[in-house]
Design a protein around this motif. Structure first.
Motif, PDB file in Angstrom:
ATOM      1  N   PRO A  17      -3.506   1.824   7.046  1.00 52.41           N
ATOM      2  CA  PRO A  17      -3.230   3.068   6.310  1.00 52.41           C
ATOM      3  C   PRO A  17      -4.391   4.059   6.414  1.00 52.41           C
ATOM      4  CG  PRO A  17      -2.726   1.137   4.972  1.00 52.41           C
ATOM      5  CD  PRO A  17      -3.451   0.629   6.185  1.00 52.41           C
ATOM      6  N   VAL A  18      -4.055   5.298   6.671  1.00 53.58           N
ATOM      7  CA  VAL A  18      -5.057   6.374   6.627  1.00 53.58           C
ATOM      8  C   VAL A  18      -4.732   7.320   5.474  1.00 53.58           C
ATOM      9  CG1 VAL A  18      -5.655   6.237   9.069  1.00 53.58           C
ATOM     10  CG2 VAL A  18      -3.779   7.727   8.355  1.00 53.58           C
ATOM     11  N   LEU A  19      -3.947   6.819   4.514  1.00 52.62           N
ATOM     12  CA  LEU A  19      -3.460   7.631   3.403  1.00 52.62           C
ATOM     13  C   LEU A  19      -4.600   8.217   2.582  1.00 52.62           C
ATOM     14  CD1 LEU A  19      -0.674   5.194   2.123  1.00 52.62           C
ATOM     15  CD2 LEU A  19      -0.447   7.042   3.786  1.00 52.62           C
ATOM     16  N   ALA A  20      -5.643   7.441   2.386  1.00 49.59           N
ATOM     17  CA  ALA A  20      -6.745   7.891   1.538  1.00 49.59           C
ATOM     18  C   ALA A  20      -7.918   8.430   2.347  1.00 49.59           C
ATOM     19  CB  ALA A  20      -7.216   6.741   0.644  1.00 49.59           C
ATOM     20  N   GLU A  21      -7.789   8.483   3.658  1.00 49.11           N
ATOM     21  CA  GLU A  21      -8.883   8.963   4.499  1.00 49.11           C
ATOM     22  C   GLU A  21      -8.949  10.499   4.459  1.00 49.11           C
ATOM     23  OE1 GLU A  21     -11.109   7.006   6.282  1.00 49.11           O
ATOM     24  OE2 GLU A  21     -10.145   5.406   5.141  1.00 49.11           O
ATOM     25  N   PRO A  22     -10.156  11.066   4.478  1.00 43.87           N
ATOM     26  CA  PRO A  22     -10.298  12.536   4.524  1.00 43.87           C
ATOM     27  C   PRO A  22     -10.039  13.048   5.939  1.00 43.87           C
ATOM     28  CG  PRO A  22     -12.461  11.511   4.518  1.00 43.87           C
ATOM     29  CD  PRO A  22     -11.462  10.385   4.396  1.00 43.87           C
ATOM     30  N   VAL A  23      -8.785  12.951   6.369  1.00 43.22           N
ATOM     31  CA  VAL A  23      -8.448  13.228   7.763  1.00 43.22           C
ATOM     32  C   VAL A  23      -8.790  14.659   8.145  1.00 43.22           C
ATOM     33  CG1 VAL A  23      -6.553  13.375   9.422  1.00 43.22           C
ATOM     34  CG2 VAL A  23      -6.683  11.444   7.845  1.00 43.22           C
ATOM     35  N   ALA A  27       8.536   4.850   0.623  1.00 46.78           N
ATOM     36  CA  ALA A  27       7.427   4.050   1.146  1.00 46.78           C
ATOM     37  C   ALA A  27       7.604   3.823   2.640  1.00 46.78           C
ATOM     38  CB  ALA A  27       7.336   2.719   0.412  1.00 46.78           C
ATOM     39  N   LEU A  28       8.840   3.532   3.060  1.00 49.32           N
ATOM     40  CA  LEU A  28       9.088   3.338   4.483  1.00 49.32           C
ATOM     41  C   LEU A  28       8.885   4.640   5.253  1.00 49.32           C
ATOM     42  CD1 LEU A  28       9.880   1.367   6.679  1.00 49.32           C
ATOM     43  CD2 LEU A  28      12.293   1.876   6.202  1.00 49.32           C
ATOM     44  N   ALA A  29       9.324   5.758   4.659  1.00 47.27           N
ATOM     45  CA  ALA A  29       9.091   7.056   5.293  1.00 47.27           C
ATOM     46  C   ALA A  29       7.597   7.341   5.401  1.00 47.27           C
ATOM     47  CB  ALA A  29       9.781   8.158   4.493  1.00 47.27           C
ATOM     48  N   LEU A  30       6.841   6.915   4.386  1.00 49.96           N
ATOM     49  CA  LEU A  30       5.406   7.127   4.403  1.00 49.96           C
ATOM     50  C   LEU A  30       4.742   6.266   5.479  1.00 49.96           C
ATOM     51  CD1 LEU A  30       3.364   8.832   2.808  1.00 49.96           C
ATOM     52  CD2 LEU A  30       3.039   6.891   1.269  1.00 49.96           C
ATOM     53  N   TYR A  31       5.258   5.055   5.666  1.00 49.73           N
ATOM     54  CA  TYR A  31       4.724   4.203   6.737  1.00 49.73           C
ATOM     55  C   TYR A  31       4.983   4.837   8.099  1.00 49.73           C
ATOM     56  CZ  TYR A  31       3.672   0.270   9.711  1.00 49.73           C
ATOM     57  OH  TYR A  31       3.117  -0.524  10.690  1.00 49.73           O
ATOM     58  N   SER A  84       2.227   6.115  10.855  1.00 54.40           N
ATOM     59  CA  SER A  84       2.219   5.704  12.257  1.00 54.40           C
ATOM     60  C   SER A  84       2.154   6.922  13.174  1.00 54.40           C
ATOM     61  CB  SER A  84       3.465   4.878  12.568  1.00 54.40           C
ATOM     62  OG  SER A  84       3.478   3.691  11.804  1.00 54.40           O
ATOM     63  N   GLU A  85       2.919   7.955  12.849  1.00 54.71           N
ATOM     64  CA  GLU A  85       2.885   9.168  13.659  1.00 54.71           C
ATOM     65  C   GLU A  85       1.517   9.843  13.575  1.00 54.71           C
ATOM     66  OE1 GLU A  85       6.074  11.908  13.087  1.00 54.71           O
ATOM     67  OE2 GLU A  85       7.547  10.313  12.777  1.00 54.71           O
ATOM     68  N   SER A 101       0.829  -1.204   0.000  1.00 58.16           N
ATOM     69  CA  SER A 101       0.000   0.000   0.000  1.00 58.16           C
ATOM     70  C   SER A 101       0.864   1.255   0.000  1.00 58.16           C
ATOM     71  CB  SER A 101      -0.907   0.025   1.234  1.00 58.16           C
ATOM     72  OG  SER A 101      -1.772  -1.083   1.257  1.00 58.16           O
ATOM     73  N   TYR A 102       1.958   1.203   0.737  1.00 57.61           N
ATOM     74  CA  TYR A 102       2.846   2.360   0.831  1.00 57.61           C
ATOM     75  C   TYR A 102       3.755   2.460  -0.386  1.00 57.61           C
ATOM     76  CZ  TYR A 102       0.998   2.326   5.509  1.00 57.61           C
ATOM     77  OH  TYR A 102       0.130   2.356   6.575  1.00 57.61           O
ATOM     78  N   LEU A 103       4.174   1.313  -0.914  1.00 54.64           N
ATOM     79  CA  LEU A 103       4.946   1.327  -2.149  1.00 54.64           C
ATOM     80  C   LEU A 103       4.156   1.952  -3.286  1.00 54.64           C
ATOM     81  CD1 LEU A 103       6.740  -2.157  -2.183  1.00 54.64           C
ATOM     82  CD2 LEU A 103       7.861   0.080  -2.286  1.00 54.64           C
TER      83      LEU A 103
END
Length: 237
Positions: free
Chosen positions: A191-197, A38-42, A46-47, A26-28
């Motif tokens: 992953p909350v990458l695609a969430e409307p945070v 991708a690792l930085a995005l993971y 997490s943060e 998902s991050y790749l």
């Protein structure tokens, strides 16, 4: 021996051994195939999840206490509303459920509520104060108290008092439901990458402002979510 700094080129196959290939994929994908990014995005995810849990935890406590105060003010049963068989949290509440593999059937909406309360009582004993039991109940319990199934038994006689006059139950329920879903993703480090945070945090601010106006200001001053959203790792970083 001094600890060696982590080198970006170290994001090798061990990452899949740690996270699993499907999770890291998902991050790749989001990083355009760049493993370091991708690792930085993971790590960023997490943060962000931790920051979300901080803010959502403050909201959960405010919601729990506001609902408890509203019920305390109106409940006149012989026992506390957590335990009284006639309580709107415990009394059987049949509703027709349609669809699914079992088709149309009758369900008791309060069954899970009773089980959650009884499980907390079993852990802490019959003499435990109500606050101890309430603190043991998850956001998932409080989230469903504003549902349409509870409109006549909980919202109208009690819970509307937790909000300003004229508050729309449907809007409150939708916002709380969306925040509950976001909380579950963050709590399980999904992953909350695609969430409307940003939108969800606006909803959280609105709800907190309804429950405890000063809490909304407090959260805005201390939340790390906006800062993290602005510093999301980019493909061109």
């Amino acid at each position: 021996m001094p600890q060696q700094p982590f080198q970006p080129s170290s994001a090798g196959p061990w990452v899949e051994s740690w996270l699993s290939a499907p999770r890291f994929r998902s991050y790749l994908t989001a990083a355009g195939g760049d493993r370091d990014r991708a690792l930085a995005l993971y790590e960023w995810n997490s943060e962000l999840s931790a920051a979300l849990l901080h803010d959502l935890g403050h909201f959960e406590i405010a919601l729990r206490n506001a609902y408890a105060a509203a019920l305390d003010a109106g409940w006149q049963g012989a026992e506390h509303w957590l335990d009284d068989p006639g309580s709107p949290l415990r009394a059987p509440l049949p509703r027709t459920k349609r669809g699914g593999p079992r088709g149309t059937r009758q369900v008791d909406v309060n069954e899970k509520l009773r089980r959650s309360i009884d499980a907390a009582r079993a852990r802490y004993g019959r003499q435990a104060p109500p606050g101890k039991i309430m603190a043991d109940l998850s956001l998932g319990v409080w989230r469903y108290l504003s549902s349409s199934a509870h409109e006549k038994t909980l919202w109208v006689p009690f819970l509307h008092r937790a909000f300003p006059p004229g508050t729309n139950r449907t809007e409150v329920d939708r916002k709380i439901g969306d925040l509950h879903q976001l909380r579950n993703r963050a709590a399980h480090w999904e992953p909350v990458l695609a969430e409307p945070v940003a939108l969800r945090m606006a909803d959280l601010g609105t709800l907190c402002g309804m429950l405890v106006p000063e809490l909304a200001d407090y959260l805005r001053a201390r939340s790390r979510v906006d800062t993290l959203l602005r510093n999301r790792p980019r493909r061109d970083a």
